[in-house]
Design a protein around this motif. Structure first.
Motif, short mmCIF file in Angstrom:
data_model
loop_
_atom_site.label_atom_id
_atom_site.label_comp_id
_atom_site.label_asym_id
_atom_site.label_seq_id
_atom_site.Cartn_x
_atom_site.Cartn_y
_atom_site.Cartn_z
N LEU A 158 0.83 -1.20 0.00
CA LEU A 158 0.00 0.00 0.00
C LEU A 158 0.87 1.26 0.00
N VAL A 159 0.47 2.21 -0.82
CA VAL A 159 1.08 3.54 -0.77
C VAL A 159 0.31 4.32 0.29
N MET A 160 1.00 4.73 1.36
CA MET A 160 0.36 5.39 2.48
C MET A 160 0.60 6.89 2.40
N LEU A 161 -0.47 7.67 2.33
CA LEU A 161 -0.37 9.11 2.22
C LEU A 161 -0.96 9.76 3.48
N PRO A 162 -0.15 10.49 4.24
CA PRO A 162 -0.67 11.16 5.44
C PRO A 162 -1.60 12.30 5.06
N CYS A 163 -2.73 12.40 5.78
CA CYS A 163 -3.76 13.38 5.41
C CYS A 163 -3.87 14.54 6.39
N TYR A 164 -4.03 14.24 7.68
CA TYR A 164 -4.15 15.33 8.65
C TYR A 164 -3.88 14.83 10.06
N HIS A 165 -3.45 15.76 10.91
CA HIS A 165 -3.30 15.51 12.35
C HIS A 165 -4.66 15.67 13.03
N TRP A 166 -4.86 14.92 14.08
CA TRP A 166 -6.04 15.14 14.91
C TRP A 166 -5.73 14.73 16.34
N ASN A 167 -6.54 15.21 17.27
CA ASN A 167 -6.34 14.82 18.66
C ASN A 167 -7.69 14.53 19.30
N ARG A 168 -7.74 14.50 20.59
CA ARG A 168 -8.90 13.99 21.31
C ARG A 168 -9.56 15.04 22.19
N ALA A 169 -10.73 14.70 22.68
CA ALA A 169 -11.43 15.52 23.67
C ALA A 169 -12.02 14.58 24.71
N VAL A 170 -12.08 15.05 25.93
CA VAL A 170 -12.77 14.32 27.00
C VAL A 170 -14.18 14.89 27.08
N LEU A 171 -15.18 14.02 27.09
CA LEU A 171 -16.58 14.43 27.15
C LEU A 171 -17.17 14.07 28.51
N VAL A 172 -17.83 15.04 29.13
CA VAL A 172 -18.48 14.82 30.42
C VAL A 172 -19.80 15.58 30.45
N PRO A 173 -20.75 15.16 31.28
CA PRO A 173 -21.98 15.95 31.48
C PRO A 173 -21.63 17.27 32.17
N VAL A 269 -2.30 10.66 13.22
CA VAL A 269 -2.34 11.05 11.81
C VAL A 269 -3.20 10.05 11.05
N THR A 270 -4.20 10.57 10.36
CA THR A 270 -5.02 9.74 9.49
C THR A 270 -4.33 9.62 8.13
N HIS A 271 -4.31 8.40 7.59
CA HIS A 271 -3.70 8.13 6.29
C HIS A 271 -4.76 7.64 5.30
N ILE A 272 -4.48 7.85 4.05
CA ILE A 272 -5.26 7.21 3.00
C ILE A 272 -4.29 6.36 2.20
N GLY A 273 -4.67 5.11 1.94
CA GLY A 273 -3.77 4.18 1.27
C GLY A 273 -4.44 3.48 0.10
N PHE A 274 -3.60 3.07 -0.85
CA PHE A 274 -4.08 2.32 -2.00
C PHE A 274 -2.94 1.45 -2.52
N ARG A 275 -3.29 0.42 -3.29
CA ARG A 275 -2.28 -0.46 -3.86
C ARG A 275 -1.39 0.32 -4.82
N ARG A 276 -0.10 0.08 -4.72
CA ARG A 276 0.83 0.80 -5.60
C ARG A 276 0.57 0.46 -7.06
N SER A 277 0.05 -0.73 -7.31
CA SER A 277 -0.21 -1.17 -8.69
C SER A 277 -1.52 -0.63 -9.25
N LEU A 278 -2.31 0.07 -8.42
CA LEU A 278 -3.63 0.53 -8.85
C LEU A 278 -3.51 1.68 -9.86
N PHE A 279 -4.23 1.55 -10.97
CA PHE A 279 -4.31 2.66 -11.91
C PHE A 279 -5.29 3.69 -11.35
N LEU A 280 -4.79 4.90 -11.12
CA LEU A 280 -5.61 5.95 -10.54
C LEU A 280 -6.30 6.74 -11.65
N ARG A 281 -7.60 6.72 -11.63
CA ARG A 281 -8.36 7.51 -12.60
C ARG A 281 -8.39 8.97 -12.16
#
Length: 327
Positions: A158-173, A269-281
């Motif tokens: 898989l070709v792994m492409l980093p997309c964006y950073h993200w973090n967390r939140a604590v949720l409480v009433p 970091v969220t990534h998007i991946g695809f097969r290196r052999s895939l023809f990208l339209r």
């Protein structure tokens, strides 16, 4: 050797050696599939599958190697069709995306809507699963793109492409003791029952690492793959929730207080991946850039051109360092 026979053995292997399920997926009869597999084995002079009576029980060593080449061949046949479609009707086609619930629910709507407006003739198929399942689907050609945070490094094709950073939140009433805390500590969080993601989902590993690093063992009383489920049980008072910040909607979740904890946990970091052999339209390049604006055609093609998996990983790390901080 017939191409149909290769499709049969590929589908049987993919369906866990269940010939009935494979024949249904291929819209043909079970006896027909079994017969064609036998004919292929006779022609090759080796068994592809081990049989236990009338049932297939495992794949032979020779079968494993044959199936590796079969998968590549079927992938290239799909690419030939994609090339033809690109020149015949560039704005029509299908795009299969495997992803987690968090991405499908909170990250993708802002991408899917403009994409559909631009490409109304492209059918989108969303497949949800665990990160290993998602990466496997892309690796084996069941999905075009895999979008996830965890486990994406497990498949070197898989070709792994980093997309964006993200973090967390604590949720409480609003009436929870932590609701008025201006700056949470890990000790503050660990003092309460915790409801968060199932291990292996949505950056859970970063959360666990933060507690382990200071010798804390938090009381995780409930886990789920769905942030909306986590919020439901926070509302019931079972514990405090830890979710991706993107999963908190100030309007829809106005009965909960979101406390920032990006100072406690390393960004994921969220990534998007695809097969290196895939023809990208063309519309695939468009989708990539809609999801992550820095993923231009030039950047994507540069990554695809890197044949060595370790070198691709190093280039991906360089791209990660250039990403803007988590919002």
């Amino acid at each position: 050797m017939k191409l149909r026979q290769l499709h049969y053995i590929h589908e049987v292997a993919r369906r866990g050696l269940n010939v009935t399920a494979a024949s249904e997926a291929l819209f043909t009869s079970q006896p027909g599939v079994s017969k064609q597999i036998r004919l292929l084995e006779e022609e090759l002079g080796v068994d592809i599958f081990v049989r236990n009576g009338k049932h297939l029980s495992e794949i032979t060593p020779a079968g494993q190697r044959i199936l590796e080449y079969t998968q590549r061949l079927i992938g290239e046949i799909d690419n030939i069709k994609r090339v033809a479609d690109e020149f015949h009707d560039a704005d029509r086609g299908e795009l299969a995306i495997a992803t987690t619930h968090t991405q499908a629910r909170y990250a993708l709507p802002a991408v899917v809507q403009p994409f559909r407006q631009r490409y109304p003739k492209v059918s989108l198929h969303l497949h949800q699963g665990s990160p290993p399942q998602i990466a496997k689907m892309a690796s084996e050609g069941q999905a075009d793109f895999a979008i996830a945070t965890e486990a994406m490094h497990l498949f070197e094709n898989l070709v792994m492409l980093p997309c964006y950073h993200w973090n967390r939140a604590v949720l409480v009433p609003p009436d929870h003791p932590l609701a008025a805390t201006s700056r949470l500590t890990l000790q503050d969080i660990a003092a309460h029952p915790i409801i968060t993601y199932t291990f292996g989902f949505t950056g859970r590993s970063k959360l666990d690492q933060a507690f382990i690093a200071i010798g804390l063992r938090p009381d995780v009383v409930l886990t789920a793959v769905d942030a909306d489920v986590i919020k439901t049980y926070v509302r019931l008072g079972l514990g405090i929730g830890i979710v991706a910040s993107m999963a908190y909607d100030a309007q829809a979740d106005r009965d909960l207080v979101a406390l920032p904890v990006d100072h406690l946990f390393e960004d994921s970091v969220t990534h998007i991946g695809f097969r290196r052999s895939l023809f990208l339209r063309g519309f695939m390049y468009e989708f990539l850039q809609l999801f992550a604006p820095h993923l231009t055609r030039e950047v994507v093609d540069e990554m695809v051109a890197i044949g060595d998996a370790e070198q691709r990983r190093k280039r991906a790390l360089a791209l990660i360092s250039e990403l803007p901080p988590a919002k």
